[in-house]
Design an enzyme around this catalytic site. Sequence first.
Site, PDB file in Angstrom:
ATOM      1  N   ASP A  31      43.323  40.854  32.194  1.00  0.00           N
ATOM      2  CA  ASP A  31      43.566  42.014  33.041  1.00  0.00           C
ATOM      3  C   ASP A  31      42.764  43.155  32.456  1.00  0.00           C
ATOM      4  OD1 ASP A  31      44.794  43.257  35.283  1.00  0.00           O
ATOM      5  OD2 ASP A  31      46.130  44.337  33.938  1.00  0.00           O
ATOM      6  N   HIS A  78      39.648  33.254  40.522  1.00  0.00           N
ATOM      7  CA  HIS A  78      38.732  32.557  41.419  1.00  0.00           C
ATOM      8  C   HIS A  78      37.331  33.121  41.258  1.00  0.00           C
ATOM      9  CE1 HIS A  78      41.878  30.399  43.715  1.00  0.00           C
ATOM     10  NE2 HIS A  78      42.608  31.461  43.429  1.00  0.00           N
TER      11      HIS A  78
END
Length: 212
Positions: free
Chosen positions: A80, A14
């Site tokens: 990540d 997001h």
Amino acid sequence: MGRVSQPLLVLATHNQGKLSELRALLDGAVPGLDVNTQVVDAGAVGAPDVRETGVTFQENALLKAREVAEHTGLIAVADDSGLAVDVLGGAPGFLSARWAGKHGDDQANLDLLLAQLGDIEDPEHRRAGFVCAAAVAVPGGEDRVHMGELSGTLLREPRGAGGFGYDPILLPEGETRSCAELTAAEKNAISHRGKAFRALIPDLVRLLAERV
């Protein structure tokens, strides 16, 4: 070719900064791809927040990309990343975002790390680097993951108001400014995430070209 408004690629985040960076990297790379409407974030397509249950950056990036791809039916990209400190054996590593116990508390994570390294003064023993794994997954199909790194030295106190996370205490190799003192463009040019995403682009271009 489908309608321009139909999403083709979803970034499993997001974070609008990450979305803008991915759109910029893809802009013009795939004929017929409208990066402003066909490359979207997780919120735009109702994609779930995926639990990071892996124990490496690669595992977590692939977990997120695969789950979002299956949920949305779109090609999905995920990353990540974290900080690896040499004298801590690569920690905080994949635990970087929750090093102080609460996920996403940047200030607490930074303060704890500085306290843990408080007695270590030699810059050579304060070597560290940001690491990023960027993954792409096709629903029911192939996936790929690429790595990027930014090496440097940990400062003894934060410097700069830009960036986030551990940016204020990492001095990149060859720089006199912390990551938080660099402009967004300067940081993206050398960052672990920028390197990982740029390495992923050929795979993305090939996979998207089959759908555009």
